[in-house]
Scaffold this motif. Structure first.
Motif, PDB file in Angstrom:
ATOM      1  N   MET A   1       0.761  -1.298  -0.022  1.00  0.00           N
ATOM      2  CA  MET A   1      -0.006  -0.148   0.100  1.00  0.00           C
ATOM      3  C   MET A   1       0.748   1.146  -0.147  1.00  0.00           C
ATOM      4  SD  MET A   1      -2.465   1.169   2.859  1.00  0.00           S
ATOM      5  CE  MET A   1      -1.614   1.462   4.084  1.00  0.00           C
ATOM      6  N   ASN A   2       0.387   2.433  -0.931  1.00  0.00           N
ATOM      7  CA  ASN A   2       1.404   3.582  -0.873  1.00  0.00           C
ATOM      8  C   ASN A   2       0.735   4.335   0.088  1.00  0.00           C
ATOM      9  OD1 ASN A   2       2.950   2.561  -2.980  1.00  0.00           O
ATOM     10  ND2 ASN A   2       1.418   3.276  -4.343  1.00  0.00           N
ATOM     11  N   ARG A   3       1.615   4.755   1.169  1.00  0.00           N
ATOM     12  CA  ARG A   3       1.140   5.576   1.820  1.00  0.00           C
ATOM     13  C   ARG A   3       1.392   7.123   1.628  1.00  0.00           C
ATOM     14  NH1 ARG A   3       4.303   4.645   7.301  1.00  0.00           N
ATOM     15  NH2 ARG A   3       4.820   6.746   7.098  1.00  0.00           N
ATOM     16  N   ARG A   4       0.399   8.026   2.091  1.00  0.00           N
ATOM     17  CA  ARG A   4       0.138   9.365   1.755  1.00  0.00           C
ATOM     18  C   ARG A   4       1.391  10.142   2.263  1.00  0.00           C
ATOM     19  NH1 ARG A   4      -5.681  10.843   3.550  1.00  0.00           N
ATOM     20  NH2 ARG A   4      -4.987  12.876   2.850  1.00  0.00           N
ATOM     21  N   ARG A   5       1.665  11.166   1.616  1.00  0.00           N
ATOM     22  CA  ARG A   5       2.934  11.791   2.269  1.00  0.00           C
ATOM     23  C   ARG A   5       2.386  12.345   3.659  1.00  0.00           C
ATOM     24  NH1 ARG A   5       3.057  15.153  -2.329  1.00  0.00           N
ATOM     25  NH2 ARG A   5       3.197  16.991  -0.983  1.00  0.00           N
ATOM     26  N   ASP A   6       3.383  12.939   4.442  1.00  0.00           N
ATOM     27  CA  ASP A   6       2.984  12.907   5.734  1.00  0.00           C
ATOM     28  C   ASP A   6       1.989  14.555   5.529  1.00  0.00           C
ATOM     29  OD1 ASP A   6       4.498  11.049   6.479  1.00  0.00           O
ATOM     30  OD2 ASP A   6       5.987  12.298   7.338  1.00  0.00           O
ATOM     31  N   ASP A   7       2.582  15.415   4.761  1.00  0.00           N
ATOM     32  CA  ASP A   7       1.768  16.640   4.656  1.00  0.00           C
ATOM     33  C   ASP A   7       0.688  16.581   3.931  1.00  0.00           C
ATOM     34  OD1 ASP A   7       2.764  16.301   2.343  1.00  0.00           O
ATOM     35  OD2 ASP A   7       3.896  18.101   2.273  1.00  0.00           O
ATOM     36  N   GLU A   8       0.224  15.476   3.477  1.00  0.00           N
ATOM     37  CA  GLU A   8      -1.196  15.116   2.829  1.00  0.00           C
ATOM     38  C   GLU A   8      -2.161  14.845   3.787  1.00  0.00           C
ATOM     39  OE1 GLU A   8      -0.289  12.490  -0.308  1.00  0.00           O
ATOM     40  OE2 GLU A   8       0.186  14.238  -1.787  1.00  0.00           O
ATOM     41  N   ILE A   9      -1.764  14.409   5.095  1.00  0.00           N
ATOM     42  CA  ILE A   9      -2.635  13.640   6.071  1.00  0.00           C
ATOM     43  C   ILE A   9      -3.264  14.981   6.806  1.00  0.00           C
ATOM     44  CG2 ILE A   9      -2.880  12.425   7.958  1.00  0.00           C
ATOM     45  CD1 ILE A   9      -0.283  10.827   7.142  1.00  0.00           C
ATOM     46  N   ARG A  10      -4.647  15.131   6.472  1.00  0.00           N
ATOM     47  CA  ARG A  10      -5.617  16.063   6.993  1.00  0.00           C
ATOM     48  C   ARG A  10      -6.453  15.679   8.038  1.00  0.00           C
ATOM     49  NH1 ARG A  10      -1.733  19.035   5.789  1.00  0.00           N
ATOM     50  NH2 ARG A  10      -1.517  20.397   3.851  1.00  0.00           N
ATOM     51  N   LEU A  11      -6.919  16.465   8.873  1.00  0.00           N
ATOM     52  CA  LEU A  11      -7.971  16.105   9.781  1.00  0.00           C
ATOM     53  C   LEU A  11      -9.193  16.918   9.281  1.00  0.00           C
ATOM     54  CD1 LEU A  11      -8.865  14.969  12.471  1.00  0.00           C
ATOM     55  CD2 LEU A  11      -8.188  17.244  13.546  1.00  0.00           C
ATOM     56  N   LEU A  12     -10.070  15.978   8.742  1.00  0.00           N
ATOM     57  CA  LEU A  12     -11.104  16.440   8.101  1.00  0.00           C
ATOM     58  C   LEU A  12     -12.188  16.811   9.056  1.00  0.00           C
ATOM     59  CD1 LEU A  12     -11.314  13.583   5.350  1.00  0.00           C
ATOM     60  CD2 LEU A  12     -10.514  15.972   5.227  1.00  0.00           C
ATOM     61  N   PRO A  13     -13.387  17.702   8.890  1.00  0.00           N
ATOM     62  CA  PRO A  13     -14.267  18.037   9.963  1.00  0.00           C
ATOM     63  C   PRO A  13     -14.925  16.898  10.431  1.00  0.00           C
ATOM     64  CG  PRO A  13     -14.439  19.356   7.865  1.00  0.00           C
ATOM     65  CD  PRO A  13     -13.391  18.287   7.589  1.00  0.00           C
ATOM     66  N   ASP A  14     -15.349  15.836  10.045  1.00  0.00           N
ATOM     67  CA  ASP A  14     -15.907  14.756  10.637  1.00  0.00           C
ATOM     68  C   ASP A  14     -15.111  13.980  11.442  1.00  0.00           C
ATOM     69  OD1 ASP A  14     -14.652  13.768   8.164  1.00  0.00           O
ATOM     70  OD2 ASP A  14     -15.666  12.020   8.306  1.00  0.00           O
ATOM     71  N   GLU A  15     -13.818  13.741  10.969  1.00  0.00           N
ATOM     72  CA  GLU A  15     -12.632  13.068  11.806  1.00  0.00           C
ATOM     73  C   GLU A  15     -12.317  14.074  13.168  1.00  0.00           C
ATOM     74  OE1 GLU A  15     -10.136  11.121   8.107  1.00  0.00           O
ATOM     75  OE2 GLU A  15      -9.808  13.177   8.882  1.00  0.00           O
ATOM     76  N   PHE A  16     -12.336  15.456  12.725  1.00  0.00           N
ATOM     77  CA  PHE A  16     -12.164  16.161  14.029  1.00  0.00           C
ATOM     78  C   PHE A  16     -13.277  16.082  15.089  1.00  0.00           C
ATOM     79  CE2 PHE A  16     -13.031  20.373  15.875  1.00  0.00           C
ATOM     80  CZ  PHE A  16     -12.052  20.515  16.772  1.00  0.00           C
ATOM     81  N   GLN A  17     -14.493  15.929  14.661  1.00  0.00           N
ATOM     82  CA  GLN A  17     -15.562  15.894  15.413  1.00  0.00           C
ATOM     83  C   GLN A  17     -15.515  14.539  16.494  1.00  0.00           C
ATOM     84  OE1 GLN A  17     -18.638  18.007  15.818  1.00  0.00           O
ATOM     85  NE2 GLN A  17     -18.840  16.595  17.509  1.00  0.00           N
ATOM     86  N   ARG A  18     -15.350  13.261  15.546  1.00  0.00           N
ATOM     87  CA  ARG A  18     -15.204  12.152  16.276  1.00  0.00           C
ATOM     88  C   ARG A  18     -14.018  12.070  17.335  1.00  0.00           C
ATOM     89  NH1 ARG A  18     -15.082   7.683  11.746  1.00  0.00           N
ATOM     90  NH2 ARG A  18     -14.428   9.570  10.431  1.00  0.00           N
ATOM     91  N   LEU A  19     -12.905  12.581  16.995  1.00  0.00           N
ATOM     92  CA  LEU A  19     -11.671  12.527  17.944  1.00  0.00           C
ATOM     93  C   LEU A  19     -12.081  13.636  19.236  1.00  0.00           C
ATOM     94  CD1 LEU A  19      -8.662  13.039  15.759  1.00  0.00           C
ATOM     95  CD2 LEU A  19      -9.147  11.165  16.990  1.00  0.00           C
ATOM     96  N   ARG A  20     -12.601  15.056  18.799  1.00  0.00           N
ATOM     97  CA  ARG A  20     -13.133  15.687  20.324  1.00  0.00           C
ATOM     98  C   ARG A  20     -14.019  15.262  20.914  1.00  0.00           C
ATOM     99  NH1 ARG A  20     -15.933  21.233  17.995  1.00  0.00           N
ATOM    100  NH2 ARG A  20     -18.061  20.157  17.455  1.00  0.00           N
ATOM    101  N   ASP A  21     -14.867  14.301  20.193  1.00  0.00           N
ATOM    102  CA  ASP A  21     -16.130  13.824  21.250  1.00  0.00           C
ATOM    103  C   ASP A  21     -15.310  12.635  21.892  1.00  0.00           C
ATOM    104  OD1 ASP A  21     -17.641  15.375  20.084  1.00  0.00           O
ATOM    105  OD2 ASP A  21     -18.717  14.092  18.916  1.00  0.00           O
ATOM    106  N   LEU A  22     -14.459  11.842  21.308  1.00  0.00           N
ATOM    107  CA  LEU A  22     -13.671  10.850  22.161  1.00  0.00           C
ATOM    108  C   LEU A  22     -12.821  11.231  23.498  1.00  0.00           C
ATOM    109  CD1 LEU A  22     -12.921   7.929  22.367  1.00  0.00           C
ATOM    110  CD2 LEU A  22     -11.000   8.501  20.811  1.00  0.00           C
ATOM    111  N   PHE A  23     -12.225  12.442  23.010  1.00  0.00           N
ATOM    112  CA  PHE A  23     -11.351  13.031  24.093  1.00  0.00           C
ATOM    113  C   PHE A  23     -12.365  13.805  25.175  1.00  0.00           C
ATOM    114  CE2 PHE A  23      -8.200  14.305  20.573  1.00  0.00           C
ATOM    115  CZ  PHE A  23      -7.309  13.050  20.594  1.00  0.00           C
ATOM    116  N   ASN A  24     -13.158  14.238  24.759  1.00  0.00           N
ATOM    117  CA  ASN A  24     -14.309  14.811  25.744  1.00  0.00           C
ATOM    118  C   ASN A  24     -14.899  13.761  26.568  1.00  0.00           C
ATOM    119  OD1 ASN A  24     -17.608  15.203  26.217  1.00  0.00           O
ATOM    120  ND2 ASN A  24     -16.139  17.241  26.653  1.00  0.00           N
ATOM    121  N   LYS A  25     -15.237  12.632  26.076  1.00  0.00           N
ATOM    122  CA  LYS A  25     -15.834  11.594  26.758  1.00  0.00           C
ATOM    123  C   LYS A  25     -14.738  10.992  27.968  1.00  0.00           C
ATOM    124  CE  LYS A  25     -18.176   6.968  26.468  1.00  0.00           C
ATOM    125  NZ  LYS A  25     -18.440   5.945  25.595  1.00  0.00           N
TER     126      LYS A  25
END
Length: 308
Positions: A1-25
């Motif tokens: 599998m070809n990994r994306r370049r590090d600087d191409e890894i973006r935190l999308l809005p829905d991913e941010f929502q899930r992560l912040r909910d996890l941290f909050n819980k």
């Protein structure tokens, strides 16, 4: 599998929502939409380090991997604010020794031992500042003093136990106290042994009521610049834990930008010469000090400040 370049890894809005909910819980921290960019920057290295190609995979790792809980602690280390220094908001230290301790003793508390909890102690400067105040006031000579510092960051707790600090930690420290209670060595300024004997540190999530029991009963709780990072429900849970841990007549001290306004509690608001603090009432107390009642509320203190 070809990994994306590090600087191409973006935190999308829905991913941010899930992560912040996890941290909050997990620990009650709340993150507004403006935190997405900084969270992306701070956690991207962890995504790469684990060989993942997206924050969606990182979320799954945190939730379901056998090392997910350990990685959650690692993530919190990176996204929490731990800025502090010695004698921050020093008016509260003056109030502690000149007003609060005499009140506690007069009411029959702290018999032989004064117990203080610094909840959210970051790298330990607050705990050692309290210890210096106890030494300077003579409180540590008249009775045993125990100061317990806790933080959700394991790295902060390790740093606090080590007790070695650079110049930035002393921005508000009187030079004579720096000379008296710290030893300069090539790697920094080391806390003197006479302070270390008064202080203990431990890793603690403030939402974990069962773990909070290890603190025991305390006479005073410092929790400064912590509640401002929690959501409303988490603040209520933490305040309830503080109430449970305090001895009758004990005091809760918050940061200058914090109050229990709009939080229904059994605490009484007490006016000091330079501050407002909260007291767990005791039926036998008759100290003749002004309070605000019956709503137990109080005015917001001005200004905002980041802190550990």
């Amino acid at each position: 599998m070809n990994r994306r370049r590090d600087d191409e890894i973006r935190l999308l809005p829905d991913e941010f929502q899930r992560l912040r909910d996890l941290f909050n819980k997990h620990c009650g921290l709340q993150f507004g939409p403006e935190a997405r960019t900084s969270m992306e920057r701070r956690l991207r290295e962890r995504v790469v380090e684990l060989g993942l190609s997206s924050f969606a995979q990182y979320y799954e790792y945190l939730r379901f991997h056998s090392r997910g809980r350990a990685e959650l602690d690692e993530a919190l280390e990176l996204i929490t604010v731990n800025e502090t220094y010695f004698f921050r908001e020093d008016y509260q230290l003056r109030a502690l020794m000149t007003e609060l301790v005499p009140m506690i003793v007069k009411a029959g508390g702290a018999r032989g031992r004064l117990s203080i909890w610094s909840a959210g102690c970051s790298t330990g400067e607050e705990v050692y500042s309290i210890a210096i105040a106890a030494r300077e006031s003579g409180a540590a000579e008249r009775r045993e003093v125990r100061i317990f510092g806790s933080d959700i960051s394991r790295r902060c707790v390790i740093a606090a136990r080590r007790g070695v600090y650079g110049a930035s930690s002393f921005r508000a420290t009187p030079p004579e106290l720096k000379r008296r209670y710290f030893v300069e060595r090539p790697d920094g300024f080391h806390v003197a042994d006479e302070l270390r004997t008064l202080c203990q540190f431990g890793h603690l999530n403030l939402l974990d009521s069962s773990r909070a029991a290890v603190v025991g009963r305390v006479d005073v709780i410092f929790c400064r610049n912590v509640l401002i990072y929690l959501d409303e429900e988490s603040r209520r849970r933490v305040i309830d834990i503080f109430y449970e841990r305090l001895s009758s007549g004990g005091f809760l001290l918050l940061g200058h930008s914090e109050s229990l306004l709009n939080v229904t509690t059994a605490f009484e608001l007490v006016h000091l010469r330079e501050d407002l603090v909260y007291r767990k009432p005791a039926a036998t107390l008759r100290l003749g000090i002004p309070e605000i009642s019956p709503d137990r509320g109080g005015p917001e203190r001005g200004g905002g400040e980041e802190g550990g």
